[in-house]
Write a protein that holds these residues in place. Structure first.
Motif, short mmCIF file in Angstrom:
data_model
loop_
_atom_site.label_atom_id
_atom_site.label_comp_id
_atom_site.label_asym_id
_atom_site.label_seq_id
_atom_site.Cartn_x
_atom_site.Cartn_y
_atom_site.Cartn_z
N UNK A 12 0.83 -1.20 0.00
CA UNK A 12 0.00 0.00 0.00
C UNK A 12 0.87 1.26 0.00
N UNK A 13 2.17 1.09 0.22
CA UNK A 13 3.12 2.20 0.30
C UNK A 13 3.93 2.30 -1.00
N UNK A 14 3.75 3.39 -1.71
CA UNK A 14 4.48 3.59 -2.98
C UNK A 14 5.99 3.59 -2.77
N UNK A 15 6.45 4.06 -1.61
CA UNK A 15 7.89 4.07 -1.33
C UNK A 15 8.44 2.65 -1.21
N UNK A 16 7.67 1.76 -0.62
CA UNK A 16 8.11 0.36 -0.51
C UNK A 16 8.18 -0.28 -1.89
N UNK A 63 3.93 -5.80 5.77
CA UNK A 63 3.47 -4.69 6.61
C UNK A 63 2.35 -3.89 5.95
N UNK A 64 1.86 -4.30 4.78
CA UNK A 64 0.82 -3.55 4.07
C UNK A 64 -0.48 -3.55 4.88
N UNK A 89 8.19 -9.52 2.21
CA UNK A 89 8.95 -8.48 2.91
C UNK A 89 8.44 -8.44 4.34
N UNK A 90 9.32 -8.71 5.31
CA UNK A 90 8.90 -8.76 6.72
C UNK A 90 9.55 -7.63 7.50
#
Length: 133
Positions: A12-16, A63-64, A89-90
């Protein structure tokens, strides 16, 4: 060798999502094809894209929110025929057991380490492309 590989990146995070693309690069290893990325910010987008086919590997953000990558991984492993391998990704190394519970094929911690991410992604691409060959 296949001309290109498709990697779905869910967060949900564009940076991720950008971190993943930049860390793995256009070609995570010399012996895998160049990668085309598909970015998804929601669970419905992930499911729609996987139903359409053609995805070689999924990278899911554990983490999303509201749908975390671990639950998404478990769901797609149950629901998608010939589900592509999943790199999860954790948030912490201690969460590795949750990645196992979710049936992820590999896991790396956030923030991503470019070498670790590229190595893990390349290994999953190799395994997927070997199965398809």
């Amino acid at each position: 060798m296949q001309s290109s590989a498709t990697v779905l990146v869910y967060s949900d995070d564009a940076n991720t999502r950008a971190q993943v693309r930049l860390a793995a690069g256009r070609r995570p290893a010399a012996d895998v094809p160049p990668v085309e990325y598909i970015e998804c910010a929601t669970l419905p987008a992930v499911l729609e894209r996987l139903d359409a086919g053609g995805v070689d590997v999924c990278v899911l953000d554990g983490e999303a929110v509201p749908a975390g990558g671990m639950g998404v991984c478990r769901q797609i492993k149950d629901e998608i025929f010939r589900c592509p391998p999943v790199l999860l990704l954790i948030g912490r190394p201690q969460d590795a057991w949750l990645a196992t519970w979710s049936r992820a094929d590999a896991a790396v911690t956030l923030p991503v380490d470019p070498v670790e991410l590229a190595d893990s992604l390349a290994a999953l691409l190799r395994s997927r492309l070997a199965v398809e060959a």
